[in-house]
Motif scaffolding. Structure first.
Motif, short mmCIF file in Angstrom:
data_model
loop_
_atom_site.label_atom_id
_atom_site.label_comp_id
_atom_site.label_asym_id
_atom_site.label_seq_id
_atom_site.Cartn_x
_atom_site.Cartn_y
_atom_site.Cartn_z
N ILE A 1 -4.17 -3.70 -0.47
CA ILE A 1 -5.51 -3.29 -0.86
C ILE A 1 -6.21 -4.41 -1.64
O ILE A 1 -5.57 -5.33 -2.16
CB ILE A 1 -5.48 -1.99 -1.69
CG1 ILE A 1 -4.74 -2.21 -3.02
CG2 ILE A 1 -4.86 -0.86 -0.90
CD1 ILE A 1 -4.83 -1.01 -3.95
N SER A 2 -7.54 -4.31 -1.73
CA SER A 2 -8.33 -5.35 -2.38
C SER A 2 -8.13 -5.31 -3.89
O SER A 2 -8.41 -4.30 -4.55
CB SER A 2 -9.82 -5.14 -2.06
OG SER A 2 -10.63 -5.91 -2.92
N SER A 3 -7.66 -6.43 -4.46
CA SER A 3 -7.47 -6.50 -5.91
C SER A 3 -8.82 -6.48 -6.64
O SER A 3 -8.94 -5.95 -7.74
CB SER A 3 -6.70 -7.77 -6.28
OG SER A 3 -7.39 -8.93 -5.84
N PHE A 4 -9.86 -7.05 -5.98
CA PHE A 4 -11.19 -7.09 -6.60
C PHE A 4 -11.71 -5.69 -6.87
O PHE A 4 -12.12 -5.36 -7.99
CB PHE A 4 -12.15 -7.85 -5.67
CG PHE A 4 -13.57 -7.88 -6.16
CD1 PHE A 4 -13.95 -8.76 -7.17
CD2 PHE A 4 -14.53 -7.05 -5.61
CE1 PHE A 4 -15.27 -8.79 -7.63
CE2 PHE A 4 -15.85 -7.08 -6.06
CZ PHE A 4 -16.21 -7.95 -7.07
N TYR A 5 -11.69 -4.83 -5.83
CA TYR A 5 -12.22 -3.48 -6.01
C TYR A 5 -11.27 -2.60 -6.81
O TYR A 5 -11.71 -1.68 -7.52
CB TYR A 5 -12.54 -2.86 -4.65
CG TYR A 5 -13.75 -3.50 -4.01
CD1 TYR A 5 -15.04 -3.25 -4.50
CD2 TYR A 5 -13.62 -4.39 -2.95
CE1 TYR A 5 -16.15 -3.87 -3.95
CE2 TYR A 5 -14.73 -5.01 -2.39
CZ TYR A 5 -15.99 -4.74 -2.89
OH TYR A 5 -17.09 -5.36 -2.35
N GLU B 1 -9.57 -3.64 -9.39
CA GLU B 1 -9.87 -3.95 -10.79
C GLU B 1 -11.15 -3.27 -11.24
O GLU B 1 -11.27 -2.85 -12.40
CB GLU B 1 -9.98 -5.46 -10.97
CG GLU B 1 -8.66 -6.19 -10.88
CD GLU B 1 -8.83 -7.70 -10.96
OE1 GLU B 1 -9.96 -8.16 -11.26
OE2 GLU B 1 -7.84 -8.41 -10.71
N MET B 2 -12.12 -3.12 -10.33
CA MET B 2 -13.37 -2.47 -10.68
C MET B 2 -13.19 -1.00 -11.05
O MET B 2 -13.97 -0.44 -11.82
CB MET B 2 -14.38 -2.58 -9.53
CG MET B 2 -14.99 -3.96 -9.39
SD MET B 2 -16.27 -4.01 -8.11
CE MET B 2 -17.55 -3.00 -8.85
N THR B 3 -12.15 -0.35 -10.50
CA THR B 3 -11.93 1.07 -10.80
C THR B 3 -11.62 1.29 -12.27
O THR B 3 -11.78 2.39 -12.78
CB THR B 3 -10.79 1.65 -9.95
OG1 THR B 3 -9.56 0.98 -10.27
CG2 THR B 3 -11.08 1.49 -8.46
N GLY B 4 -11.16 0.24 -12.96
CA GLY B 4 -10.88 0.35 -14.38
C GLY B 4 -12.08 0.03 -15.25
O GLY B 4 -11.96 -0.03 -16.47
#
Length: 394
Positions: A2-6, A8-11
């Motif tokens: 899965i995308s690490s960028f998105y 991280e955004m969930t936090g």
């Protein structure tokens, strides 16, 4: 993977949503009367009857295959023409249908406009206090966002700090007037000075600097306040509008991009928006909603309650001792926090009083808090004693 960028955004959940979610949980546990929710800008008045009638008429009379079919990639031709004609009539512009691109609200409009004029290695400038979702809108282009500190005495543009931030990497300037969260409207003098600076810097840098205007509150201006149509003052401008606030239809996700016909490459930008849609999966708002706004382009809901609430709340808060620049429109107010740590103050108010307000930190303006007063006037009246109690919270 899965995308690490998105991921991280969930936090990094919106602070506004954190307070809104807390209010819902408190109401479920302690009852709705335990909460006075001023966290979110959801219109509190119904859509005008003319909009409802237009939807019903379309459902009854329009060919279902047309009404529920795919919209053309660049929007319904009749809607684009109606919007262009309305803007020209109201603001003395010269838009054609080819300069209008229907979108999923102002958010979709801003995201499309930014991707058309900014990219990797470039900079977009905005002014505090600003809507925090500008961060992902700009990040999605590959550009970086610079935020000019607020002039907290007036919430007009801090031009000294702005000039220090300008350099040849700046591709666009993004403004929001009337402003969320301050409720301030940029004056004609402010707009003229901004336009003069950008015109001068374009010549100095040898490239265009686009002015993108975020205008969902354009019609929510109070008595006696002049609201300049920004695009009339600067050629390289793109107006981003939403019907969410003016006719109280935020859930319908309908707005538009309007490209100034005098802008560089004006005729190319709307087709470019169509290509941006291919990458984002935007694919236009619904055909029904595009057609439904055509007859109500110059109408609003009964928005007088917002000015009533603003005056009632401003008078009460300033009498108590709160410091606040008087709002000129929208349905937001942005007082100074009695505790310099506005985040701590807002959580104490929420947990001890059920008073749900939002700290200004996420708007890049620490030490302030936002009140969204698009609520029934009775709720304002009941909440006023709580604001007074909040002054004494430790």
């Amino acid at each position: 993977m899965i995308s690490s960028f998105y991921k991280e955004m969930t936090g990094k959940e919106s602070v506004i949503r954190q307070f809104f979610d807390y209010s819902r949980a408190r109401a479920a546990e302690m009852g709705p009367d335990s909460v006075f929710n001023f966290s979110i800008g959801n219109p509190s008045v119904p859509a005008p009857q003319s909009f409802t009638d237009a939807v019903i008429r379309l459902m009854q009379e329009k060919d279902p295959l047309t009404l529920h079919g795919y919209s053309p990639t660049l929007g319904q031709p009749s809607t684009k023409k109606a919007i262009a004609d309305s803007l020209n009539r109201r603001f003395g512009m010269n838009y054609g249908p080819e300069h209008i691109f229907p979108t999923s609200g102002a958010a979709g409009a801003i995201a499309h406009a930014l991707r058309c004029v900014a990219g990797e290695g470039e900079t977009v400038i905005t002014f505090a206090p600003y809507f925090p979702e500008y961060i992902p809108y700009v990040t999605g282009t590959g550009a970086s966002l610079r935020v000019v500190p607020a002039d907290t005495d007036s919430f007009q543009i801090n031009f000294e700090a702005f000039l220090e931030m300008l350099d040849p990497t700046v591709a666009a300037v993004l403004i929001n007037t009337p402003n969320n969260p301050s409720g301030i409207v940029y004056t004609e003098a402010t707009i003229r000075k901004l336009a003069e600076i950008l015109t001068e810097k374009q010549k100095e840098y040898g490239h265009e600097i686009f002015l993108i205007t975020d205008e969902p509150y354009r019609e929510l201006v109070f008595s006696g306040v002049e609201h300049p149509f920004v695009s009339a003052y600067y050629d390289n401008s793109i107006c981003c509008y939403s019907f969410s606030k003016s006719i109280s239809v935020p859930g319908e996700r309908i707005g538009y991009v309007a490209v100034n016909p005098k802008a560089k490459d004006a005729d190319a930008i709307v087709p470019m928006c169509g290509q941006v849609s291919r990458f984002t999966g935007h694919n236009c708002p619904s055909s029904l909603m595009q057609l439904a706004v055509e007859p109500v382009l110059e109408e609003t809901s009964d928005i007088s309650i917002y000015e009533t609430n603003a005056n009632l709340l401003y008078d009460a808060l300033t009498k108590m001792g709160y410091s606040c620049v008087k709002p000129m429109g929208t349905f937001y107010m942005f007082p100074k926090s009695p505790d310099p740590d506005a985040n701590s103050f807002c959580w104490r108010a929420a947990k001890e009083l059920g008073l749900i307000i939002v700290p200004g930190d996420s708007f890049a303006c620490p030490g302030h808090f936002r009140i969204s007063y698009c609520v029934p006037t009775e709720q304002i009246e009941k909440a006023i004693p709580l604001f007074e109690k909040a002054l004494t919270l430790q």
